[in-house]
Design a protein around this motif. Sequence first.
Motif, mmCIF file in Angstrom:
data_model
loop_
_atom_site.group_PDB
_atom_site.id
_atom_site.type_symbol
_atom_site.label_atom_id
_atom_site.label_comp_id
_atom_site.label_asym_id
_atom_site.label_seq_id
_atom_site.Cartn_x
_atom_site.Cartn_y
_atom_site.Cartn_z
ATOM 1 N N ASN A 162 6.906 -83.201 60.568
ATOM 2 C CA ASN A 162 7.863 -83.910 61.430
ATOM 3 C C ASN A 162 7.793 -85.421 61.221
ATOM 4 O OD1 ASN A 162 8.607 -81.490 62.460
ATOM 5 N ND2 ASN A 162 7.632 -81.740 64.454
ATOM 6 N N GLY B 82 4.993 -79.732 72.099
ATOM 7 C CA GLY B 82 4.554 -79.592 73.481
ATOM 8 C C GLY B 82 5.668 -79.359 74.480
ATOM 9 N N GLY C 269 8.657 -79.164 68.700
ATOM 10 C CA GLY C 269 7.769 -79.169 67.534
ATOM 11 C C GLY C 269 8.321 -78.459 66.305
ATOM 12 N N PRO C 270 8.894 -77.253 66.461
ATOM 13 C CA PRO C 270 9.344 -76.539 65.260
ATOM 14 C C PRO C 270 10.408 -77.345 64.507
ATOM 15 C CG PRO C 270 9.250 -75.056 67.137
ATOM 16 C CD PRO C 270 9.043 -76.441 67.679
ATOM 17 N N ASN D 294 1.779 -81.831 59.327
ATOM 18 C CA ASN D 294 2.648 -82.656 60.160
ATOM 19 C C ASN D 294 3.885 -83.116 59.379
ATOM 20 O OD1 ASN D 294 3.731 -84.349 62.006
ATOM 21 N ND2 ASN D 294 1.817 -85.390 62.487
HETATM 22 P P1 AMP Z 1 5.435 -76.799 70.292
HETATM 23 O O1 AMP Z 1 6.747 -77.456 70.540
HETATM 24 O O2 AMP Z 1 4.288 -77.695 70.581
HETATM 25 O O3 AMP Z 1 5.326 -75.487 71.014
HETATM 26 O O4 AMP Z 1 5.310 -76.484 68.732
HETATM 27 C C1 AMP Z 1 5.662 -75.229 68.224
HETATM 28 C C2 AMP Z 1 5.392 -75.144 66.725
HETATM 29 O O5 AMP Z 1 6.071 -76.158 66.020
HETATM 30 C C3 AMP Z 1 3.954 -75.330 66.305
HETATM 31 O O6 AMP Z 1 3.211 -74.165 66.415
HETATM 32 C C4 AMP Z 1 4.084 -75.751 64.866
HETATM 33 O O7 AMP Z 1 4.200 -74.629 64.024
HETATM 34 C C5 AMP Z 1 5.381 -76.524 64.844
HETATM 35 N N1 AMP Z 1 5.104 -77.953 64.880
HETATM 36 C C6 AMP Z 1 4.733 -78.692 65.945
HETATM 37 N N2 AMP Z 1 4.560 -79.980 65.618
HETATM 38 C C7 AMP Z 1 4.817 -80.082 64.299
HETATM 39 C C8 AMP Z 1 4.814 -81.165 63.356
HETATM 40 N N3 AMP Z 1 4.498 -82.405 63.743
HETATM 41 N N4 AMP Z 1 5.122 -80.906 62.069
HETATM 42 C C9 AMP Z 1 5.440 -79.642 61.697
HETATM 43 N N5 AMP Z 1 5.476 -78.589 62.525
HETATM 44 C C10 AMP Z 1 5.166 -78.784 63.816
#
Ligand code: AMP
Length: 412
Positions: free
Chosen positions: A21, A68, A151-152, A19
Amino acid sequence: MHAEIVAIGTELLLGKTINTNVSYLGKKLVSLGIDLFYETTVDDNEIRLYTVLKRALHRSDVVITTGGLGPTVDDITLEIISQVIQKRLILNHAVLKNIREHFHRRQIAMPKENVRQALIPEGAKPLKNELGTAPGLIMSLEKKVLIALPGPPAEMKPMVERDAAPYLAKKFPANWVILSRLVKTTGLAESQVNQKVKDILNAKPPLNVGIYAHTEGVDLNITAKAKSKRQAEKLIKQIETKIRSRLKEYIYGQDAQSLEEVVAKTFKAKKKTIAIAESCTGGLISKRLTNISGSSQYFLLGIVAYSNQSKQFLLGIPQETLKKFGAVSKEVAYLLAVNIKQLAKTDLGLGVTGIAGPKGGTKEKPVGSVFIALATPRKILSRELHLHGDRNALRMRASQAALEMVRRYLVK
Ligand code: AMP
Ligand code: MG
């Protein structure tokens, strides 16, 4: 006034994704003068996400979610946000256009699932995603603010820098400043550093001094909270001067500086060159030095002489020396340094040999025994170390000690 982060994603709880982020956003909020009181990590589950978001909006003034926002079925953040704040999801044409363009640039037909990403809660301001399809958003809810970010990290950070941070700075002007300074040392154990600065570690607010040990060394972090930047800088300077006078030559750098960066700078300033013959560090020292762009100016040759044969035939270590003292010995480190210096015609030659473990230790030379020699134009310096840690940590510590030896020689 305080903030809360909600990190969303099953992969975070499974330990598959670190994590990062939260660590990034935590630092960002500090720099904005906003207190962060809570962080919750929640999986991609509708009921749990609903509960966590509802609680966050109830108890915190600023809620920042990450993750998400993707097009797949497990990406439910916007849907749940719309339920919690009781606003409809409305198709945003500007966002949809941006998503279409994203696929067009990559010459891929847009899957219909991606249309879902353009459904934004009524009243929210979408934030453009330069690198992906998921838009972020900012919602002002009476006195509270809700910010949803992808998330990325590569997509999230530019959105924070360009949109979210300026928005928060304007909406909640900070009436104080927090500044930090990291003073980095190497070569002393945590307990030794502690002994030298024990009284300083007791600093009281608005100052805070913390001690952090890791494989590269021991760092001291000074944080000051003040009404102005100048005042905070002044508070930090006072403590920093005290720390520097106690830890002197053990301090190699500050803040984000790495030892290799400092060494690189010094090499350039002194116009000296180096060649390295390393064994137990497996190329790590050469790798660290060449991490720095422009290193060809001073790093001329690196040899990973792992076998006795390569030590013998490439670096001219006599078989008798290897037999008599062993490949891991002061004598071999010495010859590695002298001979690589001669071979590469450099100002300095560095030789490193040791036992990285977990196997291969003996009673006389246990795992963690490392011999380093630095051949200079006038004399040959050498060190014997007894390091601790697993294989990776040992190699890191050995490379750190070797680079520090080079730095100390160069700054003299
Ligand atoms: P999402 O926006 O949920 O589809 O997230 C896509 C990708 O972002 C995930 O598969 C992780 O590799 C990365 N990601 C999501 N949340 C975090 C976080 N809190 N810290 C680091 N990388 C993250
Ligand atoms: Mg996800």
